[in-house]
Design a protein around this motif. Sequence first.
Motif, short mmCIF file in Angstrom:
data_model
loop_
_atom_site.label_atom_id
_atom_site.label_comp_id
_atom_site.label_asym_id
_atom_site.label_seq_id
_atom_site.Cartn_x
_atom_site.Cartn_y
_atom_site.Cartn_z
N PRO B 128 4.64 -23.67 -9.36
CA PRO B 128 4.62 -22.60 -10.38
C PRO B 128 6.02 -22.05 -10.67
N SER B 129 6.96 -22.23 -9.74
CA SER B 129 8.29 -21.67 -9.94
C SER B 129 8.99 -22.21 -11.17
N LEU B 130 8.73 -23.49 -11.51
CA LEU B 130 9.54 -24.14 -12.53
C LEU B 130 9.53 -23.38 -13.86
N LEU B 131 8.33 -22.89 -14.23
CA LEU B 131 8.25 -22.19 -15.52
C LEU B 131 9.06 -20.90 -15.48
N ASP B 132 9.09 -20.26 -14.30
CA ASP B 132 9.92 -19.06 -14.16
C ASP B 132 11.39 -19.42 -14.28
N ILE B 138 4.03 -18.31 -21.18
CA ILE B 138 2.68 -18.82 -21.47
C ILE B 138 2.14 -17.99 -22.63
N ILE B 139 1.70 -18.65 -23.72
CA ILE B 139 1.22 -17.84 -24.85
C ILE B 139 -0.30 -17.76 -24.89
N ALA B 140 -0.97 -18.61 -24.14
CA ALA B 140 -2.44 -18.51 -24.08
C ALA B 140 -2.88 -18.96 -22.69
N GLY B 141 -3.95 -18.37 -22.21
CA GLY B 141 -4.45 -18.75 -20.88
C GLY B 141 -3.56 -18.19 -19.78
N ARG B 142 -3.43 -18.94 -18.68
CA ARG B 142 -2.67 -18.44 -17.54
C ARG B 142 -1.75 -19.54 -17.01
N PRO B 143 -0.70 -19.13 -16.27
CA PRO B 143 0.18 -20.15 -15.67
C PRO B 143 -0.47 -20.75 -14.42
N MET B 144 0.19 -21.77 -13.87
CA MET B 144 -0.28 -22.34 -12.62
C MET B 144 0.00 -21.36 -11.48
N THR B 145 -0.78 -21.47 -10.44
CA THR B 145 -0.57 -20.60 -9.28
C THR B 145 -0.35 -21.44 -8.03
N GLU B 146 0.07 -20.77 -6.97
CA GLU B 146 0.22 -21.43 -5.67
C GLU B 146 -1.14 -22.02 -5.24
N GLN B 147 -2.17 -21.26 -5.57
CA GLN B 147 -3.52 -21.67 -5.20
C GLN B 147 -3.87 -23.03 -5.82
N ASP B 148 -3.50 -23.19 -7.12
CA ASP B 148 -3.76 -24.46 -7.81
C ASP B 148 -3.08 -25.59 -7.06
N THR B 185 -8.46 -29.63 -16.44
CA THR B 185 -8.83 -28.48 -17.24
C THR B 185 -7.55 -27.80 -17.74
N VAL B 186 -7.54 -27.51 -19.04
CA VAL B 186 -6.38 -26.82 -19.60
C VAL B 186 -6.47 -25.34 -19.26
N ILE B 187 -5.44 -24.85 -18.51
CA ILE B 187 -5.50 -23.42 -18.16
C ILE B 187 -4.55 -22.58 -18.99
N GLY B 188 -3.53 -23.23 -19.59
CA GLY B 188 -2.59 -22.41 -20.38
C GLY B 188 -1.84 -23.24 -21.42
N VAL B 189 -1.27 -22.52 -22.35
CA VAL B 189 -0.46 -23.15 -23.39
C VAL B 189 0.92 -22.50 -23.36
N ASP B 201 12.13 -33.42 -28.09
CA ASP B 201 11.17 -32.32 -28.26
C ASP B 201 10.78 -31.77 -26.89
N GLN B 202 11.23 -30.54 -26.60
CA GLN B 202 10.93 -29.95 -25.30
C GLN B 202 9.47 -29.55 -25.14
N ASP B 203 8.78 -29.47 -26.28
CA ASP B 203 7.40 -29.01 -26.24
C ASP B 203 6.40 -30.15 -26.05
N ASP B 204 6.93 -31.40 -26.05
CA ASP B 204 6.05 -32.55 -25.87
C ASP B 204 5.91 -32.81 -24.38
N ILE B 205 5.12 -31.95 -23.72
CA ILE B 205 5.13 -31.98 -22.25
C ILE B 205 3.83 -31.39 -21.69
N ILE B 206 3.48 -31.86 -20.51
CA ILE B 206 2.31 -31.29 -19.80
C ILE B 206 2.75 -30.98 -18.38
N TYR B 207 2.44 -29.78 -17.92
CA TYR B 207 2.72 -29.45 -16.52
C TYR B 207 1.43 -29.46 -15.72
N VAL B 208 1.50 -30.07 -14.50
CA VAL B 208 0.36 -30.05 -13.59
C VAL B 208 0.90 -29.64 -12.21
#
Lengths: 230, 409
Positions: B128-132, B138-148, B185-189, B201-208
């Motif tokens: 989860p640190s990377l996005l920080d 995150i504009i919709a949903g929620r970010p990843m968590t340690e729990q994930d 499952t998509v949790i955030g955008v 394109d930096q937006d052409d990406i998926i984080y898991v």
Amino acid sequence: MKEILIEVSNLSRIYHVGDSDIAALNKVGLSISKGEFVSIMGPSGSGKSTFMNLIGCLDTPSSGTYMLEGIDVSCLVRDELAEIRNNKIGFVFQGFNLLSRTTALENVELPLLYSGMPARQRRERALDALRTVGLEDRIDHQPNQLSGGQQQRVTIARAIVNNAPIILADEPTGNLDTKTSAEIMDLFVRLNRDSGITVILVTHENDIAAYGRRLVRFRDGSIISDEATS
Amino acid sequence: MINIPVTIRISLRALRANKMRSALTMLGIVIGVGAVIAMLAIGAGARERVSEEIDSMGSNLLIVFSGSTSSGGARMGAGSEPTITLLDAEAIKRECPAVLDVGPSHSGTAQVVFGNQNWSTIVIGTTPSLLDIREWQIIAGRPMTEQDDRSIAKVCVLGKTVVDNLFGGIDPVGKVVRIKKVPFTVIGVLGSKGQTMMGQDQDDIIYVPISTAQKKLFRPLFAGMIQFMMIKARSMEDLDDGQQQIEELLRQRHRIGQHQQDDFTVKNLTQMMQTAVNIARIMTLLLGAIASISLLVGGIGIMNIMLVSVTERTREIGIRIAVGAKTWDIRLQFIIEAVTLSIIGGGIGIILGQAGSIAVAKLAGLPVIISPLSIAVAFGFSAAVGVFFGFYPAYKASLLNPIDALRYE
């Protein structure tokens, strides 16, 4: 005894050509009173043109003094001389020397531009001067639309527009035919007689010189004769 | 007394009398000023683009790649040898005082499917640190968590380009996409970051979560191996210290002797970006300098024409001096002529320069920024060019001897 306007004494003009000095004018003394009409004659190289340039404040003497209306002009600097030329001396040249592509009126206004007169007053004065020389119906013509005689009249109007006390005319009829020459000379005579303007005229034609009332002859940088004529 | 309005009128009349010549002389200034304006605008645009990129990248960033392998004498690129691990990442975070946060990453390319749509994109497994670290919202949903991460959850956060290509208007949060046939499952955008300088394109990406990526998607050579980690230093000043601390720590952990080569690479991303900013600035200066040369040439053109004009009008100058024009009357007349040429030329140049900049922006897709300052400077500069290059001819004219000038044919 009339008021002295121009008084030169021991006036010399020496040109340095290479190593040698050529005295174009050699210790000339002459005084001219207000209202005179002086004709100056002499062969080319006699120094008459050099003398006229000095009198006209276009040049400064190598030695000697030149008093104009009581001011010692021989020690003035360039811009002071420009001011003297502007309001004391009117020039009439053989080659007219009018600004091309500029109307007669604007040509006549030219000296007033440099004396800083307001536009309206400038125009009035220029119109007056053009009327005096009989060109009031040609004010918007440019030099190339005017005949030689008319161009010379514009030049005369330019010379008198600033109420200068002196007109220096350097062969004013040199480019004109006999009839026109006579008209121009009559204009000088009229200005001299009616307005009291001092006219100094350089010519090498005897009949033109005869319009003056005093004849000064130059030769080899000196005055050889100075006599009153009819 | 010098009559300025009259002098201006005299000057303008002289310019009108020679329309063709005046126009051609102006052209030099038009091109010069236009070029300066356009170059500065393009340069400023490039700099702005780089700055935006730095902002989108996140600040105070270091990046650590695993080392390069050699196979038969040919060295492979950075990251080709699996040398750095999740444990390294944890150690860096724990032991390097200059480091604020570490985002270990393990990535690959994968086909992503939603409904009847599919899209090939980069899938990055990370904590989860990377996005920080990248300061990414995150504009919709929620970010990843340690729990994930701990639970190896099959959840993902999508970049905007992926959302646009797969969902087309449907809200993706809560939907299930298949990455390499594994349902996530998509949790955030993510918010949009746009393109990099290279057009990527930096937006052409998926984080898991990184645990999920390693177990379900891109199986590493050994457990815990990662390809790179992004590291955020505590401050700009800590970047160099951080880099040194990381290098020392990793050499220690990887047991690299004094004369051996590192099996990893630490790069100062922020510094690289700063370098790019500097390059952009130097480019701007360079372009501006080259453009200024054309302005200089234009100025010389003015001087040339003014000198010709003075010679041609010797007689006129003689007449003016004879009837009483003073030194500065004549000087001003010619300086005003030169300045008029350069100012009108400068004005047209500013308009053309802006038009050119906008055209470049439209056609080449380069960002351009026309700053009012550059316009003011260009205008002032062109006026100064007029004064500077007009002065010598004017000076020459004012010193003419009226006797000679009147006789001049």
